[in-house]
Scaffold this motif. Structure first.
Motif, mmCIF file in Angstrom:
data_model
loop_
_atom_site.group_PDB
_atom_site.id
_atom_site.type_symbol
_atom_site.label_atom_id
_atom_site.label_comp_id
_atom_site.label_asym_id
_atom_site.label_seq_id
_atom_site.Cartn_x
_atom_site.Cartn_y
_atom_site.Cartn_z
ATOM 1 N N ALA A 321 7.960 61.685 9.132
ATOM 2 C CA ALA A 321 7.272 62.940 9.395
ATOM 3 C C ALA A 321 7.099 63.158 10.896
ATOM 4 O O ALA A 321 6.737 62.240 11.633
ATOM 5 C CB ALA A 321 5.908 62.941 8.707
ATOM 6 N N LEU A 322 7.343 64.387 11.341
ATOM 7 C CA LEU A 322 7.176 64.783 12.738
ATOM 8 C C LEU A 322 6.360 66.060 12.795
ATOM 9 O O LEU A 322 6.640 67.020 12.057
ATOM 10 C CB LEU A 322 8.533 65.008 13.403
ATOM 11 N N LYS A 323 5.374 66.107 13.682
ATOM 12 C CA LYS A 323 4.516 67.277 13.828
ATOM 13 C C LYS A 323 5.124 68.243 14.846
ATOM 14 O O LYS A 323 5.036 68.025 16.055
ATOM 15 C CB LYS A 323 3.111 66.857 14.258
ATOM 16 N N CYS A 324 5.748 69.284 14.342
ATOM 17 C CA CYS A 324 6.361 70.279 15.221
ATOM 18 C C CYS A 324 5.274 71.102 15.915
ATOM 19 O O CYS A 324 4.321 71.553 15.283
ATOM 20 C CB CYS A 324 7.253 71.215 14.414
ATOM 21 N N GLY A 325 5.443 71.297 17.215
ATOM 22 C CA GLY A 325 4.484 72.065 17.985
ATOM 23 C C GLY A 325 3.394 71.235 18.620
ATOM 24 O O GLY A 325 2.638 71.738 19.454
ATOM 25 N N VAL A 326 3.296 69.972 18.239
ATOM 26 C CA VAL A 326 2.270 69.080 18.783
ATOM 27 C C VAL A 326 2.822 68.375 20.021
ATOM 28 O O VAL A 326 3.989 67.989 20.060
ATOM 29 C CB VAL A 326 1.821 68.062 17.722
ATOM 30 N N HIS A 327 1.986 68.195 21.029
ATOM 31 C CA HIS A 327 2.411 67.551 22.264
ATOM 32 C C HIS A 327 2.721 66.074 22.020
ATOM 33 O O HIS A 327 1.944 65.355 21.404
ATOM 34 C CB HIS A 327 1.318 67.682 23.329
ATOM 35 N N HIS A 328 3.887 65.632 22.507
ATOM 36 C CA HIS A 328 4.320 64.244 22.377
ATOM 37 C C HIS A 328 4.758 63.701 23.729
ATOM 38 O O HIS A 328 5.115 64.469 24.640
ATOM 39 C CB HIS A 328 5.510 64.125 21.416
ATOM 40 N N THR A 329 4.766 62.397 23.828
ATOM 41 C CA THR A 329 5.406 61.717 24.950
ATOM 42 C C THR A 329 6.676 61.057 24.431
ATOM 43 O O THR A 329 6.652 60.358 23.410
ATOM 44 C CB THR A 329 4.480 60.671 25.586
ATOM 45 N N PHE A 330 7.758 61.273 25.132
ATOM 46 C CA PHE A 330 9.084 60.781 24.742
ATOM 47 C C PHE A 330 9.622 59.939 25.891
ATOM 48 O O PHE A 330 9.682 60.400 27.030
ATOM 49 C CB PHE A 330 9.986 61.975 24.465
ATOM 50 N N GLU A 331 9.987 58.690 25.600
ATOM 51 C CA GLU A 331 10.488 57.802 26.637
ATOM 52 C C GLU A 331 11.733 57.076 26.161
ATOM 53 O O GLU A 331 11.781 56.564 25.031
ATOM 54 C CB GLU A 331 9.420 56.784 27.042
ATOM 55 N N VAL A 332 12.724 57.050 27.016
ATOM 56 C CA VAL A 332 13.982 56.348 26.739
ATOM 57 C C VAL A 332 14.218 55.351 27.863
ATOM 58 O O VAL A 332 14.176 55.707 29.044
ATOM 59 C CB VAL A 332 15.170 57.331 26.664
ATOM 60 N N ASN A 333 14.445 54.085 27.489
ATOM 61 C CA ASN A 333 14.770 53.067 28.493
ATOM 62 C C ASN A 333 15.776 52.091 27.894
ATOM 63 O O ASN A 333 16.315 52.339 26.796
ATOM 64 C CB ASN A 333 13.507 52.348 28.982
ATOM 65 N N THR A 334 16.028 50.998 28.578
ATOM 66 C CA THR A 334 17.061 50.062 28.132
ATOM 67 C C THR A 334 16.681 49.340 26.832
ATOM 68 O O THR A 334 17.554 48.770 26.174
ATOM 69 C CB THR A 334 17.322 49.012 29.220
ATOM 70 N N GLU A 335 15.417 49.366 26.477
ATOM 71 C CA GLU A 335 14.978 48.704 25.249
ATOM 72 C C GLU A 335 15.027 49.627 24.025
ATOM 73 O O GLU A 335 14.878 49.164 22.899
ATOM 74 C CB GLU A 335 13.548 48.166 25.427
ATOM 75 N N GLY A 336 15.200 50.917 24.242
ATOM 76 C CA GLY A 336 15.230 51.861 23.141
ATOM 77 C C GLY A 336 14.459 53.122 23.474
ATOM 78 O O GLY A 336 14.244 53.454 24.641
ATOM 79 N N SER A 337 14.013 53.814 22.439
ATOM 80 C CA SER A 337 13.318 55.089 22.606
ATOM 81 C C SER A 337 11.999 55.058 21.857
ATOM 82 O O SER A 337 11.889 54.446 20.786
ATOM 83 C CB SER A 337 14.163 56.237 22.070
ATOM 84 N N THR A 338 10.997 55.729 22.405
ATOM 85 C CA THR A 338 9.712 55.879 21.728
ATOM 86 C C THR A 338 9.274 57.325 21.769
ATOM 87 O O THR A 338 9.581 58.068 22.705
ATOM 88 C CB THR A 338 8.617 55.006 22.386
ATOM 89 N N LEU A 339 8.564 57.730 20.726
ATOM 90 C CA LEU A 339 8.013 59.068 20.629
ATOM 91 C C LEU A 339 6.621 58.951 20.027
ATOM 92 O O LEU A 339 6.464 58.395 18.935
ATOM 93 C CB LEU A 339 8.898 59.959 19.745
ATOM 94 N N TYR A 340 5.628 59.467 20.727
ATOM 95 C CA TYR A 340 4.265 59.377 20.190
ATOM 96 C C TYR A 340 3.442 60.578 20.619
ATOM 97 O O TYR A 340 3.703 61.205 21.655
ATOM 98 C CB TYR A 340 3.591 58.073 20.623
ATOM 99 N N GLU A 341 2.480 60.926 19.793
ATOM 100 C CA GLU A 341 1.585 62.039 20.106
ATOM 101 C C GLU A 341 0.756 61.708 21.330
ATOM 102 O O GLU A 341 0.319 60.580 21.510
ATOM 103 C CB GLU A 341 0.673 62.330 18.917
ATOM 104 N N SER A 342 0.524 62.730 22.154
ATOM 105 C CA SER A 342 -0.217 62.484 23.384
ATOM 106 C C SER A 342 -1.019 63.717 23.773
ATOM 107 O O SER A 342 -0.890 64.767 23.189
ATOM 108 C CB SER A 342 0.759 62.101 24.507
#
Length: 342
Positions: A321-342
């Motif tokens: 599930a993903l909350k469309c329209g909600v502010h998230h932080t998205f980070e991509v680095n050499t270890e992978g990707s993360t996405l979380y509400e912020s």
């Protein structure tokens, strides 16, 4: 047959389902922190409505989702049109529009789950009146063809919605469901009750590193490009965009990404998330010659925002599930990707 009695007998006939389990350059886009309105999160005893605004799904197949959501502590109201069939559709255009309209207008309904995707929402989206929905927003739940609702609501009303699995993905027998199925279904409950969602995906050679904070928007690529230039056209400026698709040839995917590029949807993104793409095999002798990684990389080479591939969203088992329209932080680095509400 008395329809309500039939539904009641189906709900009580099966054993109730249990709900164990749980589940690098930084750019903050100006004004991206605002201004989407988040519908009230659900409390025990709140009512979730079920409708079939797109494809057909039988009443019997809807029941496992009813049982599980009831075990979460919610009431469930099945729309009058559920179980009706008009060829591939869940009823006629008039029936589907009227059923969804009733759920949008009913103040007792706190969330609306679509039974399944398929096709049909673009046929009725312009018939819907969102006046009451704007006054008292509620969570709209679904993906695939339901992307039309996500885009329309995001564009016109700035109200958050929930991109997630639907009734047709709930397990018939909770005891036999595998951990991934349990986790993805549980993510719906977590989202509806206000838990902050936090996801990660493995490193991918074609990922582009970076970090961004912005509202999250997106859904099915075919629907997003179909809606281009219409009143439901998705606004991607300053957003983290996620896309997924299924049963398409690679050349079609390439054409749709050209649509995103040429319509300006890729030029002002905060970040790009590529979910699952279940592709049709090339026709022998007419091989396209490029992968999904090649297609995307070509279209975003002029930009600097973070990009990740193989994110757990789409027409696949690991569709969270993903909350469309909600502010998230998205980070991509050499270890992978993360996405979380912020």
């Amino acid at each position: 047959m008395n329809r309500k009695r039939f539904i009641s007998s189906l709900v009580t006939a099966g054993a109730a389902l249990s709900t164990s389990g749980s589940w690098a350059t930084t750019a903050e886009i100006p004004d991206a922190k605002a201004h989407h309105k988040i519908p009230p999160y659900l409390q025990p005893g709140d009512t979730i409505g079920i409708v079939s605004p797109s494809g057909y799904m039988s009443l019997a197949d809807i029941i496992p989702s009813v049982q599980l959501m009831q075990s979460w502590g919610f009431k469930v109201e099945i729309g009058d049109n559920a179980g009706k069939k008009d060829f591939i559709y869940g009823g006629t255009d008039e029936e589907r529009a009227a059923d969804l309209q009733q759920m949008l207008d009913n103040p007792e309904i706190k969330a609306i789950m679509c039974a399944r995707g398929g096709y049909g929402l673009v046929r009725i989206i312009d018939r819907l009146n969102f006046r009451q929905f704007k006054k008292k927003p509620k969570w709209i739940i679904g993906f695939s063809d339901i992307t039309a609702l996500h885009c329309h609501i995001n564009r016109n009303f700035g109200i958050a919605t929930l991109h997630s699995k639907m009734c047709n993905s709930f397990p018939d027998d909770r005891a036999k469901a595998d951990p991934m199925q349990v986790a993805t279904i549980q993510s719906i409950r977590q989202a509806l009750t206000g838990e902050s969602l936090n996801y990660s995906s493995p490193a991918c050679l074609q990922n582009r590193p970076g970090k961004a904070g912005a509202p999250l928007v997106g859904g099915n690529l075919s629907l997003i490009t179909t809606l281009s230039g219409t009143p439901s056209d998705l606004d991607t400026d300053g957003k983290i965009l996620f896309v997924e698709d299924t049963h398409e040839y690679l050349y079609n995917i390439d054409r749709m990404f050209w649509n995103l590029e040429q319509s300006g949807k890729l030029s002002r993104l905060a970040g790009l998330i590529i979910g699952g793409f279940q592709l049709k095999p090339d026709i022998e002798g007419e091989e396209f010659g490029h992968t999904i990684y090649d297609i995307v990389t070509e279209k975003v080479k002029e930009y600097t925002y973070p990009v990740c591939f193989d994110f757990p969203v789409g027409h696949q088992k690991n569709n969270f599930a993903l909350k469309c329209g909600v502010h998230h932080t998205f980070e991509v680095n050499t270890e992978g990707s993360t996405l979380y509400e912020s």
